[in-house]
Design a protein around this motif. Sequence first.
Motif, PDB file in Angstrom:
ATOM      1  N   ALA A   1       0.351   3.406  13.139  1.00 47.07           N
ATOM      2  CA  ALA A   1      -0.609   3.432  11.853  1.00 47.07           C
ATOM      3  C   ALA A   1      -1.448   4.411  12.241  1.00 47.07           C
TER       4      ALA A   1
ATOM      5  N   GLN B   1      -1.779   2.521   5.829  1.00 47.73           N
ATOM      6  CA  GLN B   1      -2.220   1.144   5.314  1.00 47.73           C
ATOM      7  C   GLN B   1      -0.897   0.308   5.156  1.00 47.73           C
TER       8      GLN B   1
ATOM      9  N   THR C   1       0.433  -1.160  14.664  1.00 49.51           N
ATOM     10  CA  THR C   1      -0.943  -1.052  14.552  1.00 49.51           C
ATOM     11  C   THR C   1      -1.150   0.551  15.233  1.00 49.51           C
TER      12      THR C   1
ATOM     13  N   ALA D   1      -0.423   4.285   1.062  1.00 46.49           N
ATOM     14  CA  ALA D   1      -0.598   5.110   2.130  1.00 46.49           C
ATOM     15  C   ALA D   1       0.099   4.501   3.328  1.00 46.49           C
TER      16      ALA D   1
ATOM     17  N   PRO E   1       0.952  -1.294   0.015  1.00 47.65           N
ATOM     18  CA  PRO E   1      -0.072  -0.034   0.153  1.00 47.65           C
ATOM     19  C   PRO E   1       1.070   1.335  -0.100  1.00 47.65           C
TER      20      PRO E   1
ATOM     21  N   LEU F   1      -5.470  -8.545   4.455  1.00 42.02           N
ATOM     22  CA  LEU F   1      -4.549  -7.310   4.035  1.00 42.02           C
ATOM     23  C   LEU F   1      -3.212  -7.562   3.353  1.00 42.02           C
TER      24      LEU F   1
ATOM     25  N   SER G   1      -0.437  -0.940   8.753  1.00 50.12           N
ATOM     26  CA  SER G   1      -1.708  -1.830   9.228  1.00 50.12           C
ATOM     27  C   SER G   1      -1.104  -3.225   8.456  1.00 50.12           C
ATOM     28  N   ALA G   2      -0.885  -3.288   7.181  1.00 46.87           N
ATOM     29  CA  ALA G   2      -0.716  -4.741   6.538  1.00 46.87           C
ATOM     30  C   ALA G   2       0.534  -5.174   7.001  1.00 46.87           C
TER      31      ALA G   2
ATOM     32  N   LEU H   1      -2.918   8.182   9.603  1.00 50.52           N
ATOM     33  CA  LEU H   1      -4.195   8.044   8.703  1.00 50.52           C
ATOM     34  C   LEU H   1      -4.642   9.304   7.993  1.00 50.52           C
TER      35      LEU H   1
END
Length: 117
Positions: free
Chosen positions: A80, A32, A77, A29, A27, A51, A35-36, A84
Motif C-alpha cells: 500500500a 486504502q 500493508t 484509492a 475504497p 477499516l 490497507s483495508a 499512497l
Amino acid sequence: AGDGDCGHTHARAARAIQEWVRARPPPAAPAQLLSALAALLLAKRLACHPLVGPLAVPPPRAVMGMASRQLYGLFLTAAARPLLNRNDLPTWADAMDAGIEAMQRYGGAAPGDRTMV
C-alpha cells in the motif's frame, strides 16, 4: 511444511472478501484498498474493525490462519505504501516488490523455499 489447510484458508479469505465487498463499497484509492484488505485478513473477528466495517454475518473465527494472516497482512500493508501518491503501472510493480520484500524480511522465506513467499 504447512499444516495442510492452505486451500481452506484461501477459500475462507475469499469468502470474507466477497462478503466485505457486498456489505459496502471498497475504497477507490489503491493504497486504502490494500490497507483495508490487510485489516480484513488480519482481523481476528471482523465485526468491528474500523477499516473493514460491519459484515452482514461476522465469521465465527479469524478469516485466515495465523501464519497466512500475518504474511498477507505484511504484504498488503507494505504494498500500500508506494501507492499512497501514485497509481501508475510502474508504481504497482514497486508496490508488489515492496510486499514481497516485506514477506521475505519478516517471514524469512526466499525463492525456492517450500513455503509462502
